[in-house]
Scaffold this motif. Structure first.
Motif, short mmCIF file in Angstrom:
data_model
loop_
_atom_site.label_atom_id
_atom_site.label_comp_id
_atom_site.label_asym_id
_atom_site.label_seq_id
_atom_site.Cartn_x
_atom_site.Cartn_y
_atom_site.Cartn_z
N LEU A 279 1.01 -1.40 0.11
CA LEU A 279 0.03 0.14 -0.43
C LEU A 279 1.39 1.66 0.29
O LEU A 279 0.59 2.47 -0.72
N PHE A 280 2.12 1.22 0.95
CA PHE A 280 2.72 2.82 1.42
C PHE A 280 3.62 2.17 -0.14
O PHE A 280 3.84 4.11 -0.92
N ILE B 61 1.83 4.49 -2.13
CA ILE B 61 1.23 6.03 -2.25
C ILE B 61 2.51 7.30 -2.37
O ILE B 61 2.38 7.94 -3.49
N PHE C 134 2.89 11.59 4.64
CA PHE C 134 1.12 11.81 4.62
C PHE C 134 0.22 11.66 5.53
O PHE C 134 0.51 11.66 6.88
N HIS C 135 -0.49 12.66 5.65
CA HIS C 135 -1.92 12.64 6.83
C HIS C 135 -1.98 11.05 6.60
O HIS C 135 -2.59 10.44 5.52
N ASP C 136 -2.72 10.72 7.71
CA ASP C 136 -2.80 9.33 8.10
C ASP C 136 -4.54 9.62 8.00
O ASP C 136 -4.90 10.39 8.43
N ASN D 148 -7.57 7.41 9.46
CA ASN D 148 -8.12 7.47 10.17
C ASN D 148 -7.35 8.23 11.47
O ASN D 148 -6.89 7.45 12.36
N HIS E 252 -2.22 13.56 12.73
CA HIS E 252 -1.70 12.61 12.83
C HIS E 252 -0.95 12.22 11.27
O HIS E 252 -1.50 12.22 10.21
N LEU F 126 1.63 10.16 8.98
CA LEU F 126 3.04 9.20 8.91
C LEU F 126 4.32 9.58 7.82
O LEU F 126 4.20 9.67 6.40
N ASN G 32 5.10 0.99 15.07
CA ASN G 32 4.36 -0.61 15.54
C ASN G 32 5.44 -1.48 14.43
O ASN G 32 5.37 -1.73 13.43
N GLY H 216 0.02 -4.26 16.94
CA GLY H 216 -0.92 -3.22 16.26
C GLY H 216 -0.52 -2.88 14.86
O GLY H 216 -0.90 -2.46 13.84
N GLN H 217 0.68 -3.50 14.21
CA GLN H 217 0.96 -3.31 12.87
C GLN H 217 0.32 -3.50 11.48
O GLN H 217 0.01 -5.17 11.49
N THR H 218 -0.45 -2.78 10.74
CA THR H 218 -1.08 -3.22 10.40
C THR H 218 -0.47 -3.32 8.30
O THR H 218 -1.65 -3.90 7.27
N VAL H 219 0.28 -2.27 8.10
CA VAL H 219 0.80 -2.27 6.45
C VAL H 219 2.01 -2.15 7.28
O VAL H 219 2.43 -1.76 7.59
N HIS I 110 6.46 2.25 8.97
CA HIS I 110 6.22 3.71 8.88
C HIS I 110 6.02 4.59 10.62
O HIS I 110 6.31 3.54 11.59
N HIS J 30 5.00 6.74 12.83
CA HIS J 30 3.38 7.87 13.23
C HIS J 30 3.92 9.22 14.11
O HIS J 30 4.33 8.72 14.42
P1 5GP Z 1 0.35 0.35 11.69
O1 5GP Z 1 -1.45 -0.15 12.26
O2 5GP Z 1 0.53 -0.12 10.38
O3 5GP Z 1 1.13 0.73 12.68
O4 5GP Z 1 0.10 2.34 11.09
C1 5GP Z 1 -0.76 2.15 9.47
C2 5GP Z 1 -1.77 3.26 9.42
O5 5GP Z 1 -2.22 3.36 8.12
C3 5GP Z 1 -3.02 3.23 10.09
O6 5GP Z 1 -3.12 4.41 11.38
C4 5GP Z 1 -3.85 3.44 8.95
O7 5GP Z 1 -5.11 4.61 9.39
C5 5GP Z 1 -3.07 4.49 8.25
N1 5GP Z 1 -3.82 4.09 6.62
C6 5GP Z 1 -4.49 2.52 6.29
N2 5GP Z 1 -4.16 3.04 5.15
C7 5GP Z 1 -4.15 3.88 4.76
C8 5GP Z 1 -4.62 4.58 3.53
O8 5GP Z 1 -4.48 3.54 1.94
N3 5GP Z 1 -4.17 6.11 3.35
C9 5GP Z 1 -3.84 6.48 4.60
N4 5GP Z 1 -3.04 8.16 4.61
N5 5GP Z 1 -2.91 6.14 5.57
C10 5GP Z 1 -3.73 4.71 5.42
#
Ligand code: 5GP
Ligand code: ZN
Length: 114
Positions: free
Chosen positions: A5-6, A9, A28-30, A32, A38, A40, A87, A93-96, A100, A102
Protein backbone atom coordinates in the motif's frame (compact mmCIF):
# COMPACT_ATOMS: atom_id res chain seq x y z
CA UNK A 1 7.01 -3.80 -3.60
CA UNK A 2 4.16 -4.09 -6.06
CA UNK A 3 1.54 -5.25 -3.55
CA UNK A 4 2.49 -2.78 -0.82
CA UNK A 5 0.00 0.00 0.00
CA UNK A 6 2.64 2.56 0.99
CA UNK A 7 4.83 1.77 -2.04
CA UNK A 8 1.72 2.54 -4.12
CA UNK A 9 1.36 5.87 -2.26
CA UNK A 10 5.06 6.64 -3.00
CA UNK A 11 4.47 5.85 -6.68
CA UNK A 12 1.33 8.02 -6.73
CA UNK A 13 -0.92 5.08 -7.64
CA UNK A 14 -2.94 5.68 -4.45
CA UNK A 15 -3.65 9.30 -3.47
CA UNK A 16 -2.51 10.76 -0.15
CA UNK A 17 -2.42 14.15 1.53
CA UNK A 18 1.34 14.80 1.43
CA UNK A 19 2.90 17.15 3.95
CA UNK A 20 6.65 16.51 3.42
CA UNK A 21 8.82 14.98 0.73
CA UNK A 22 12.47 14.78 -0.22
CA UNK A 23 14.38 12.26 -2.34
CA UNK A 24 14.33 9.61 0.41
CA UNK A 25 11.35 10.33 2.68
CA UNK A 26 7.63 10.95 2.29
CA UNK A 27 5.06 12.03 4.88
CA UNK A 28 1.29 12.22 4.59
CA UNK A 29 -1.81 12.42 6.76
CA UNK A 30 -3.04 9.17 8.32
CA UNK A 31 -6.43 8.25 6.84
CA UNK A 32 -7.80 7.49 10.34
CA UNK A 33 -6.29 10.15 12.63
CA UNK A 34 -5.85 9.31 16.31
CA UNK A 35 -4.87 12.90 17.25
CA UNK A 36 -5.48 16.41 15.85
CA UNK A 37 -2.25 15.98 13.91
CA UNK A 38 -1.50 12.41 12.83
CA UNK A 39 1.09 11.97 10.11
CA UNK A 40 2.92 8.94 8.74
CA UNK A 41 6.60 9.27 7.79
CA UNK A 42 8.01 6.58 5.52
CA UNK A 43 11.24 5.86 3.66
CA UNK A 44 10.98 5.39 -0.10
CA UNK A 45 12.96 2.15 0.09
CA UNK A 46 10.64 -0.66 1.12
CA UNK A 47 11.20 -2.55 4.37
CA UNK A 48 8.54 -4.28 6.44
CA UNK A 49 9.31 -2.75 9.84
CA UNK A 50 12.06 -0.89 11.70
CA UNK A 51 13.64 -4.15 12.92
CA UNK A 52 14.14 -5.23 9.32
CA UNK A 53 15.13 -1.69 8.27
CA UNK A 54 17.86 -1.58 10.91
CA UNK A 55 19.50 -4.53 9.16
CA UNK A 56 18.79 -3.83 5.49
CA UNK A 57 19.21 -0.03 5.47
CA UNK A 58 20.14 1.40 8.89
CA UNK A 59 20.87 4.81 7.34
CA UNK A 60 17.18 5.01 6.41
CA UNK A 61 16.24 5.31 10.08
CA UNK A 62 18.19 8.54 10.49
CA UNK A 63 16.96 9.80 7.12
CA UNK A 64 13.36 9.35 8.27
CA UNK A 65 14.11 11.00 11.62
CA UNK A 66 15.85 13.90 9.85
CA UNK A 67 12.63 14.37 7.89
CA UNK A 68 10.50 14.19 11.03
CA UNK A 69 12.77 16.68 12.80
CA UNK A 70 12.77 19.10 9.87
CA UNK A 71 8.97 18.96 9.74
CA UNK A 72 8.70 19.47 13.51
CA UNK A 73 11.05 22.48 13.39
CA UNK A 74 9.26 24.07 10.43
CA UNK A 75 5.84 23.57 12.03
CA UNK A 76 6.78 24.27 15.68
CA UNK A 77 5.61 20.85 16.89
CA UNK A 78 8.47 19.95 19.27
CA UNK A 79 7.04 22.49 21.71
CA UNK A 80 4.35 21.92 23.03
CA UNK A 81 4.97 18.28 22.04
CA UNK A 82 5.06 15.47 19.55
CA UNK A 83 5.01 11.68 19.86
CA UNK A 84 6.72 9.36 17.37
CA UNK A 85 5.56 5.73 17.36
CA UNK A 86 6.38 2.74 15.20
CA UNK A 87 4.59 -0.59 15.51
CA UNK A 88 6.46 -3.82 14.79
CA UNK A 89 4.40 -6.92 14.18
CA UNK A 90 0.79 -7.90 14.68
CA UNK A 91 0.73 -7.89 18.49
CA UNK A 92 1.85 -4.26 18.40
CA UNK A 93 -0.98 -3.43 16.00
CA UNK A 94 1.04 -3.19 12.80
CA UNK A 95 -1.40 -3.41 9.89
CA UNK A 96 0.67 -1.97 7.02
CA UNK A 97 3.93 -3.82 6.46
CA UNK A 98 5.97 -0.95 5.04
CA UNK A 99 7.97 0.68 7.86
CA UNK A 100 6.22 3.84 9.03
CA UNK A 101 6.53 6.26 11.92
CA UNK A 102 3.35 7.75 13.36
CA UNK A 103 3.82 11.42 14.28
CA UNK A 104 1.12 12.53 16.71
CA UNK A 105 0.72 16.11 17.89
CA UNK A 106 -1.62 19.10 18.12
CA UNK A 107 -3.22 18.24 21.44
CA UNK A 108 -2.53 16.79 24.90
CA UNK A 109 -1.81 13.14 24.06
CA UNK A 110 -3.14 10.38 26.30
CA UNK A 111 -1.19 7.36 27.53
CA UNK A 112 2.50 6.94 28.38
CA UNK A 113 1.91 8.72 31.69
CA UNK A 114 0.44 11.86 30.13
P1 5GP B 1 -0.07 0.53 11.78
O1 5GP B 1 -1.37 0.06 12.38
O2 5GP B 1 0.46 -0.45 10.76
O3 5GP B 1 0.95 0.97 12.79
O4 5GP B 1 -0.44 1.88 11.01
C1 5GP B 1 -0.98 1.89 9.72
C2 5GP B 1 -1.67 3.21 9.58
O5 5GP B 1 -1.94 3.41 8.21
C3 5GP B 1 -3.02 3.27 10.31
O6 5GP B 1 -2.98 4.32 11.28
C4 5GP B 1 -4.02 3.54 9.19
O7 5GP B 1 -5.03 4.45 9.57
C5 5GP B 1 -3.16 4.09 8.07
N1 5GP B 1 -3.66 3.79 6.74
C6 5GP B 1 -4.14 2.60 6.28
N2 5GP B 1 -4.48 2.70 4.98
C7 5GP B 1 -4.19 3.99 4.61
C8 5GP B 1 -4.32 4.70 3.37
O8 5GP B 1 -4.75 4.17 2.34
N3 5GP B 1 -3.94 6.01 3.37
C9 5GP B 1 -3.45 6.63 4.49
N4 5GP B 1 -3.12 7.92 4.38
N5 5GP B 1 -3.32 5.98 5.67
C10 5GP B 1 -3.68 4.68 5.72
ZN1 ZN C 1 6.35 -0.81 0.57
Amino acid sequence: MSDCLFCKIIQGDIPSKKVFENDKVLAFHDINPLAKIHLLFIHKEHSKNVVEMSQTNPKAISEVFQGISEYCRDNNLAEPGVRVVTNVGRDAGQTVFHTHFHVLSGEQLKGFGA
